[in-house]
Enzyme design. Structure first.
Site, PDB file in Angstrom:
ATOM      1  CG  HIS A   1      55.038  34.307  55.778  1.00  0.00           C
ATOM      2  ND1 HIS A   1      55.619  33.596  56.795  1.00  0.00           N
ATOM      3  CD2 HIS A   1      53.984  34.963  56.333  1.00  0.00           C
ATOM      4  CE1 HIS A   1      54.953  33.791  57.909  1.00  0.00           C
ATOM      5  NE2 HIS A   1      53.956  34.619  57.663  1.00  0.00           N
TER       6      HIS A   1
ATOM      7  CG  HIS B   1      52.955  34.183  46.509  1.00  0.00           C
ATOM      8  ND1 HIS B   1      51.588  34.107  46.390  1.00  0.00           N
ATOM      9  CD2 HIS B   1      53.375  32.907  46.746  1.00  0.00           C
ATOM     10  CE1 HIS B   1      51.210  32.862  46.559  1.00  0.00           C
ATOM     11  NE2 HIS B   1      52.267  32.102  46.771  1.00  0.00           N
TER      12      HIS B   1
ATOM     13  CG  HIS C   1      52.379  29.603  43.809  1.00  0.00           C
ATOM     14  ND1 HIS C   1      52.546  29.128  45.095  1.00  0.00           N
ATOM     15  CD2 HIS C   1      52.742  28.587  42.978  1.00  0.00           C
ATOM     16  CE1 HIS C   1      52.995  27.884  45.040  1.00  0.00           C
ATOM     17  NE2 HIS C   1      53.131  27.530  43.772  1.00  0.00           N
TER      18      HIS C   1
ATOM     19  CB  THR D   1      51.628  26.010  49.449  1.00  0.00           C
ATOM     20  OG1 THR D   1      52.037  27.355  49.167  1.00  0.00           O
ATOM     21  CG2 THR D   1      51.144  25.342  48.174  1.00  0.00           C
ATOM     22  CB  THR D   2      51.159  29.808  53.335  1.00  0.00           C
ATOM     23  OG1 THR D   2      50.123  30.514  52.654  1.00  0.00           O
ATOM     24  CG2 THR D   2      52.446  29.876  52.523  1.00  0.00           C
TER      25      THR D   2
END
Ligand SMILES: *[C@@H]1O[C@H](CO)[C@@H](O)[C@H](O)[C@H]1NC(C)=O
Ligand SMILES: *[C@@H]1O[C@H](CO)[C@@H](O)[C@H](O)[C@H]1NC(C)=O
Length: 346
Positions: A85, A110, A136, A218-219
């Site tokens: 991801h 990440h 982030h 956000t995931t």
């Protein structure tokens, strides 16, 4: 042996399924469908958001962020992982943040990015403007919880620093500590060690100016327990550095015969709903977006041009009219002279 391998693989697949279902950014498992398997993703306090500076509330009591242990984060190597991801780098708890309501220890950092030739890539937007990438840095509340796994499920447990990345003329050497290793982790599941480096240099210079709000991961699972700090000042990397992020990674494993590029791993802005976004600095009433500035500049230019042209044509008309009138006078007088001349004719 082979059977054992197959069994093992099946077992790990079953484990993976138990740990959460497959998700992607686009397609049948894309962000519009995350809430089917991860109900929090459909919540009322989701991230990212589009920060509308007109509606931001200035809170002068918000102090600058003070990262501790960022400059020399110990002797242990960092692990950089392509998790399918994003690229994620582990961080030691010797790195932590002051300047937040509690102490938060670092866990990992990440990136989110777009794809070549496309604008956008950041998750947060400012006045509707997206940026090429976003970093982030994830921290957990180390004052209230023993570790990240304990903190994950609870309230007030995470603090994330959001750094908006834009493209400038020169390479940013701090980011090469990470980007230089991407070629070693092209495929999902691959890892590489990085000698520790000065992580503080990944941050923008101005740590006192930021936006603050309550949001989520956000995931998936999109847990709504993140205190967000999005810095106002952007960090710059070069176009070729951005291209390394956009061009060299796959979201599929090395064994997969149909490699899928790891691009456009950003979530669309989520509704703000009842939340307030605070700023640590006075944003000012004249905070226009780039689009608005372009509109204003062109509007003004167009306005000036039309006024100029109008004046130009009016003046021209008056002049021609005058010249015509003068000519008329000349013509009339000359013709009258001619007439009078005629009259002098014998
Ligand atoms: C996290 O902390 C809890 C509570 O102290 C403990 O039970 C658990 O084993 C810890 N997990 C890890 C991964 O260290
Ligand atoms: C976030 O939520 C907590 C708990 O509801 C609240 O005390 C705090 O003021 C909120 N912070 C921001 C920045 O909205």
């Amino acid at each position: 042996m082979l059977l054992a391998l197959i069994l093992l693989q099946g077992f790990s697949h079953a484990l993976a399924a138990n740990h959460g279902s497959h998700w992607t950014y686009k397609g049948p498992h894309g962000q519009a469908h995350w809430s089917n398997d991860y109900p929090d993703c459909g919540g009322q306090a989701q991230s990212p958001i589009d920060i509308q500076t007109k509606s931001v509330q200035h809170d002068p009591a918000l102090p600058p962020i003070e990262p501790q242990g960022y400059r020399s984060p110990g002797n242990g190597a960092f692990t950089l992982l392509n998790n399918g991801h994003t690229v994620e780098m582990s961080l030691p708890p010797s790195m932590f943040l002051r300047g937040l309501p509690q102490t938060y220890a670092a866990v990992q950092l990440h990136f989110h990015w777009g794809s070549r030739g496309q604008t956008g890539g950041s998750e947060h937007q400012v006045n509707g403007e997206a940026f090429p990438a976003e970093l982030h840095i994830v921290h957990y509340n180390s004052e209230s919880y023993a570790n990240i796994s304990e903190a994950k499920q609870r309230a007030d447990s995470l603090a994330v620093l959001g750094i908006l990345i834009e493209v400038g003329d020169v390479a940013n050497p701090a980011y090469d500590n990470i980007f230089d290793r991407l070629k070693n982790i092209q495929y999902a599941g691959q890892k590489v060690s990085i000698p520790p480096f000065n992580v503080h240099e990944l941050l923008p210079g101005q740590l006192g100016h930021y936006f603050r709000y309550n949001g989520s991961l956000t995931t998936p699972p999109c847990s709504q327990n993140v205190l967000w700090t999005v810095f106002h000042q952007r960090v710059r990397i070069s176009a070729s550095q951005l291209e390394r992020l956009q061009g060299g990674l796959y979201s599929t494993k090395a064994a997969n015969s149909l490699p899928v590029p790891l691009v456009d791993n950003y979530r669309a802005p989520q509704p703000l709903n009842q939340r307030v976004v605070f700023s640590s600095f006075p944003v000012g009433p004249s905070a226009y977006s780039a689009g608005e500035i372009v509109a204003i500049v062109f509007g003004t230019l167009f306005g000036c041009l039309s006024i100029f042209l109008t004046i130009h044509f009016v003046v021209k008309r008056i002049r021609t009219k005058r010249i015509r009138e003068q000519k008329d006078v000349v013509f009339k007088s000359s013709s009258s002279r001619a007439v009078s001349g005629d009259s002098h004719r014998p």
